[in-house]
Write an enzyme that holds these catalytic residues in place. Structure first.
Site, PDB file in Angstrom:
ATOM      1  N   ASP A   6       0.887  -1.181   0.000  1.00 22.90           N
ATOM      2  CA  ASP A   6       0.000   0.000   0.000  1.00 22.90           C
ATOM      3  C   ASP A   6       0.916   1.220   0.000  1.00 22.90           C
ATOM      4  OD1 ASP A   6      -1.750   2.053   0.521  1.00 22.90           O
ATOM      5  OD2 ASP A   6      -2.405   1.289   2.476  1.00 22.90           O
ATOM      6  N   GLY A   8       1.236   4.762   0.156  1.00 20.25           N
ATOM      7  CA  GLY A   8       0.403   5.893   0.580  1.00 20.25           C
ATOM      8  C   GLY A   8       1.103   7.232   0.455  1.00 20.25           C
ATOM      9  N   LEU A  11       3.592   6.962   3.985  1.00 20.39           N
ATOM     10  CA  LEU A  11       4.320   5.717   4.248  1.00 20.39           C
ATOM     11  C   LEU A  11       3.925   4.635   3.246  1.00 20.39           C
ATOM     12  CD1 LEU A  11       3.850   5.587   8.150  1.00 20.39           C
ATOM     13  CD2 LEU A  11       5.950   6.184   6.935  1.00 20.39           C
ATOM     14  N   LYS A  13       3.371   0.800   3.080  1.00 17.68           N
ATOM     15  CA  LYS A  13       3.171  -0.335   3.972  1.00 17.68           C
ATOM     16  C   LYS A  13       3.333  -1.614   3.151  1.00 17.68           C
ATOM     17  CE  LYS A  13       0.397   2.426   4.636  1.00 17.68           C
ATOM     18  NZ  LYS A  13       0.398   3.865   4.268  1.00 17.68           N
ATOM     19  N   GLU A  70      -7.890   1.225  -3.520  1.00 18.37           N
ATOM     20  CA  GLU A  70      -7.442   1.332  -2.125  1.00 18.37           C
ATOM     21  C   GLU A  70      -8.554   1.025  -1.110  1.00 18.37           C
ATOM     22  OE1 GLU A  70      -5.771   5.182  -1.585  1.00 18.37           O
ATOM     23  OE2 GLU A  70      -5.416   4.889   0.549  1.00 18.37           O
ATOM     24  N   MET A 123      -2.022  16.329   9.328  1.00 18.87           N
ATOM     25  CA  MET A 123      -2.282  17.498  10.174  1.00 18.87           C
ATOM     26  C   MET A 123      -1.463  17.399  11.464  1.00 18.87           C
ATOM     27  SD  MET A 123      -5.930  18.930  11.457  1.00 18.87           S
ATOM     28  CE  MET A 123      -6.078  20.271  12.615  1.00 18.87           C
ATOM     29  N   ILE A 124      -1.353  16.193  12.021  1.00 17.80           N
ATOM     30  CA  ILE A 124      -0.527  16.027  13.225  1.00 17.80           C
ATOM     31  C   ILE A 124       0.895  16.494  12.927  1.00 17.80           C
ATOM     32  CG2 ILE A 124       0.550  14.328  14.779  1.00 17.80           C
ATOM     33  CD1 ILE A 124      -2.006  12.651  14.556  1.00 17.80           C
TER      34      ILE A 124
HETATM   35  P1  ADP Z   1      -0.821   7.055   4.122  1.00 13.74           P
HETATM   36  O1  ADP Z   1      -1.307   5.791   3.479  1.00 13.74           O
HETATM   37  O2  ADP Z   1      -1.579   8.268   3.712  1.00 13.74           O
HETATM   38  O3  ADP Z   1       0.673   7.214   4.040  1.00 13.74           O
HETATM   39  P2  ADP Z   1      -0.704   6.065   6.904  1.00 13.74           P
HETATM   40  O4  ADP Z   1      -1.815   5.227   7.443  1.00 13.74           O
HETATM   41  O5  ADP Z   1       0.577   5.368   6.631  1.00 13.74           O
HETATM   42  O6  ADP Z   1      -1.227   6.897   5.666  1.00 13.74           O
HETATM   43  O7  ADP Z   1      -0.472   7.242   7.960  1.00 13.74           O
HETATM   44  C1  ADP Z   1       0.444   8.290   7.752  1.00 13.74           C
HETATM   45  C2  ADP Z   1       0.612   9.033   9.066  1.00 13.74           C
HETATM   46  O8  ADP Z   1       1.206   8.160  10.027  1.00 13.74           O
HETATM   47  C3  ADP Z   1       1.547  10.221   9.014  1.00 13.74           C
HETATM   48  O9  ADP Z   1       0.883  11.378   8.570  1.00 13.74           O
HETATM   49  C4  ADP Z   1       1.999  10.332  10.471  1.00 13.74           C
HETATM   50  O10 ADP Z   1       1.059  11.090  11.211  1.00 13.74           O
HETATM   51  C5  ADP Z   1       1.917   8.899  10.982  1.00 13.74           C
HETATM   52  N1  ADP Z   1       3.210   8.207  11.170  1.00 13.74           N
HETATM   53  C6  ADP Z   1       3.394   7.129  11.972  1.00 13.74           C
HETATM   54  N2  ADP Z   1       4.659   6.719  11.963  1.00 13.74           N
HETATM   55  C7  ADP Z   1       5.327   7.537  11.135  1.00 13.74           C
HETATM   56  C8  ADP Z   1       6.692   7.616  10.699  1.00 13.74           C
HETATM   57  N3  ADP Z   1       7.608   6.765  11.137  1.00 13.74           N
HETATM   58  N4  ADP Z   1       7.006   8.571   9.806  1.00 13.74           N
HETATM   59  C9  ADP Z   1       6.091   9.441   9.359  1.00 13.74           C
HETATM   60  N5  ADP Z   1       4.794   9.420   9.738  1.00 13.74           N
HETATM   61  C10 ADP Z   1       4.403   8.485  10.617  1.00 13.74           C
END
Ligand code: ADP
Length: 267
Positions: A6, A8, A11, A13, A70, A123-124
């Site tokens: 995935d 994203g 990240l 995954k 997705e 946003m975090i």
């Molecule tokens: P996406 O599929 O949009 O990448 P995720 O479910 O992987 O979404 O979530 C991304 C979020 O996870 C980031 O915006 C951040 O808040 C959080 N996060 C957790 N661990 C990490 C990391 N090691 N590096 C960056 N972001 C992280």
């Protein structure tokens, strides 16, 4: 060997299945070329992709990879995790709190997107940086745990000042709404600000999720996404607020890999 990925916004995954054994890993999306180089060393692997960067990743690898939508992949992955955990839910809402937040109705067979919010993991990270200049996600989440939200967020009981409140006094009336009241006699530490960031994201995600659950006439709300990783305060805000509003929250271990597992299962 089967590999589900995935890719994203923040990240990548990765779920790897070999001899019936599932393992997981993740890598920043900025390092997508490294993931492609690793896949190139595994020409025999069956690869399934999903996520916003799936097509780009496909262009970097020699495999003729399977691709799925997705939302369907995430739903399939959640179903598979729930089965493993022996949790049987006919109907539920799931909130995927990734870079942004996407909310879905699910029954035994299908998912239907119910909505979303820009309040989420992105946003975090962004708001935390603007308020504290911190960029490391784990430092942000750990420091948030020592913060005091009460100085920053205005609660219903602060407004009613001892009077009987028409809704629970501990509910947030205004995120960040207590700042100007306290600016002369309190200091706001970085940890306090980070705690308030988790507060606004957690409460926004929960509010939208439980509205969807009410519309869908279910009490079950499943929360997934990497935003909850090592983020005890966000989990606590979401869990407590969901329960306070009369719904049942579920957090799935490794739930952030739902899309990766799901696309592999759909292959
Ligand atoms: P996406 O599929 O949009 O990448 P995720 O479910 O992987 O979404 O979530 C991304 C979020 O996870 C980031 O915006 C951040 O808040 C959080 N996060 C957790 N661990 C990490 C990391 N090691 N590096 C960056 N972001 C992280």
């Amino acid at each position: 060997m089967k590999i589900g990925i995935d890719a994203g916004g923040t990240l990548i995954k990765i779920a790897i299945e070999e001899d019936g054994q599932l393992t997981f890993k993740k890598q920043p999306s900025a390092e997508i070329e490294e993931v492609a180089a690793w896949l190139t060393t595994l020409p025999e692997a069956r690869v399934a992709l999903t996520g916003g960067k799936a097509t780009f990743l496909q262009s970097l690898i020699p495999h003729d990879a399977f691709q799925s939508i997705e939302f369907d992949a995430t739903f399939r992955g959640i179903q598979s995790f729930l089965e493993q955990l022996n949790i049987s839910l006919d109907h539920y809402v799931f909130a995927n709190v990734g870079t942004g937040t996407s909310i879905h109705f699910a029954d035994g067979d299908n998912q239907l997107r119910a909505g979303g919010t820009g309040a989420g993991g992105g946003m975090i990270q962004g708001l935390s940086y603007l308020l504290t200049e911190l960029t490391d996600f784990n430092e942000v989440t750990e420091r948030a745990l020592s913060g005091d939200r009460d100085k920053i967020d205005l609660k219903v009981k602060h407004i009613y000042k001892g009077d009987k409140t028409p809704i629970p006094g501990d509910l947030t009336a205004a995120n960040f709404g207590n700042v100007l009241h306290n600016m002369h006699d309190m200091t706001f530490t970085a940890d306090d600000k980070l705690a308030a960031v988790m507060g606004i994201v957690g409460e926004t995600v929960t509010t939208i999720s439980i509205h969807a659950a009410r519309e869908f006439k279910t009490e079950h709300v499943v929360y997934i996404g990497s935003s909850f990783l090592n983020n005890a305060l966000l989990r606590e805000v979401v869990m407590d607020y969901t329960v306070l509003r009369g719904f049942k929250p579920y957090f799935i271990e490794n739930g952030e890999y739902s899309g990766a597992v799901g696309t592999m299962r759909l292959m």
